[in-house]
Design a protein around this motif. Structure first.
Motif: not given
Lengths: 309, 309
Positions: A223-251
């Protein structure tokens, strides 16, 4: 998953740089044989114990190095060992990675490891240094889906506030469930308010820990590897319209979170860039928990910095 | 990989039935949590220790059950335990699986396990019962690609004759490498004939064994799982034009191989059906090795049948 195109798409060739330490060279060779023996059409492979070779020209760095609780270390020792790893790798990435390298830190304390990496790799844009809270985000979606008895793809917009650890706060105030083509707030779909306030929250917070405690110590690798793939995938290709995800980012100070920490926010991504979702209403309980998480991170950072002295 | 759509495509929902034995229920629950926690959008999940629930209405059965060498059993004991597993599962599949269920046996002795399964599930069409030799096929492709220094996707049409074990014969007489858009026979691309006749062959034959011997005993889980996905994917969706793959299938007597064994042949797939590639020239050495593999399988089947008495 990376070699199969899950992270970057089914037509994108990848050059996977695998780095391990000299003592683990047999494992590294075994993994190399396994990957080659799978005949993945997209894959080129660099397997090395040399930091420079591993970091050379990389566009995406996924940091999974580090000691874990199961190595029998106390909090301070664990922090000290991991912080020194992140400091070292930071300087190699700083010198050798591609200028636009995107960094994802997975190993706990992920937020603080990422902050240390940022401090020691000042030429990498701070927007490019993130940590994983997508695992917690995915677990929250999954628990709600199971409770409401819908496919997980019909649940969206939970938020993980704070860190990738037990002090995080999973917030479902803005989350929705799609039932018969209609989006409904999670709170309308789950009448068991007690469950939402107790079991749900501790389950998300403790899931990683539960895996760590299990005798098998598989440490939620899948699940951790899968989440890492999701994180990078969405960061690179974008999140779908109307949807957000959680990421640890510089505040950037959004929602009154201190500016100098890496903190998990709800984000949308577009064209390879994330931005924090703005204007969400925060209730009193969430506010309190968000501040607890920020305070906890501040203390963790102090401890990390004291390890560097 | 199944949950991520690698096996059946990115838009095909899957209901994954996971079966394990009662003593492994903790592992099964851990895996269930992991899969749910990954929030795979395509996935529905049934995790059970009940054979009937596991086999009910399944369209594809991937058989990975069985004892392995590392359980410290001698050949005969290992055979005896595995044969009885495959006999039991066969009768449950016979009664409860979908009528057109496709079966892939992964566990060694894979050919013989598959044959036992076929014997005890007579209502499942014999064309639907196969065993895995795609792992060996993929490893052969990969070794040639590394030797010629081309991407593995530029190598095709190796053949694994026989069984999924050390007596198999990897045949490169018809294999080609694409160099600068031109398909060339492997033999023209690799001048090191000695390597092809020795190291290459033993490497393919022994790879699984090498993993088994390794202290980590990871037993080529990744490449094996990946090969199983490839096997099912190509069987269901077809092999690309001009390309074949290796599958262990019930022999129809092609190439003089006895009719009553499950044997690995070069096959092409179309519309969910495989057919053996016909008319390939077989040189004397290959002929000899093909017959050795068939003879070995016959002996293995005798031993298996004696275990059932």
């Amino acid at each position: 998953m990376i070699a199969r195109g899950i992270m970057l798409g089914p037509d994108q060739p990848v050059i996977l740089h695998l780095l391990d330490i000299e003592q683990k060279i047999d494992d590294l060779n075994l993994l190399r044989m396994e990957l080659l023996g799978s005949a993945f059409p997209l894959l080129k492979l660099v397997a090395t114990i040399d930091n420079v070779e591993a970091c050379k020209d990389v566009n995406i760095a996924i940091m999974i190095a580090g000691y874990s609780r199961k190595d029998g270390l106390d909090t301070k020792d664990l922090m000290s060992k991991n912080v020194s790893i992140y400091k070292d790798v930071a300087s190699v990435l700083e010198q050798h990675a591609a200028a636009d390298c995107k960094v994802l830190v997975v190993t706990n304390p992920a937020n603080t490891n990422a902050l240390i990496l940022k401090d020691f790799a000042p030429s990498i844009p701070e927007k490019n240094i993130t940590c994983l809270t997508r695992l917690d985000h995915n677990i929250a979606l999954s628990l709600i889906a199971q409770k409401v008895k819908v496919p997980v793809s019909d649940v969206k917009n939970v938020i993980i506030w704070g860190n990738h650890d037990a002090k995080q706060y999973p917030d479902i105030n803005h989350a929705t469930v799609t039932i018969k083509n209609e989006e409904k707030p999670v709170k309308e779909c789950i009448s068991d308010d007690h469950w939402l306030k107790t079991e749900f929250i501790t389950n998300v917070q403790q899931r990683g820990a539960a895996f760590n405690r299990s005798q098998k110590a598989k440490k939620c690798a899948l699940s951790c590897a899968s989440a890492a793939c999701d994180h990078i995938h969405d960061w690179v290709y974008g999140t779908p319209k109307g949807k957000w995800v959680s990421m640890g980012v510089y505040s950037d100070g959004s929602y009154g979170i201190p500016k100098d920490i890496i903190y998990s926010f709800p984000v949308k991504c577009e064209k390879g860039k994330w931005s924090i979702v703005q204007g969400l209403t925060i209730d009193a309980l969430t506010r309190e928990k968000m501040d607890v998480a920020a305070k906890d991170l501040k203390e963790e950072i102090s401890m990390a910095k004291s390890c560097l002295d």
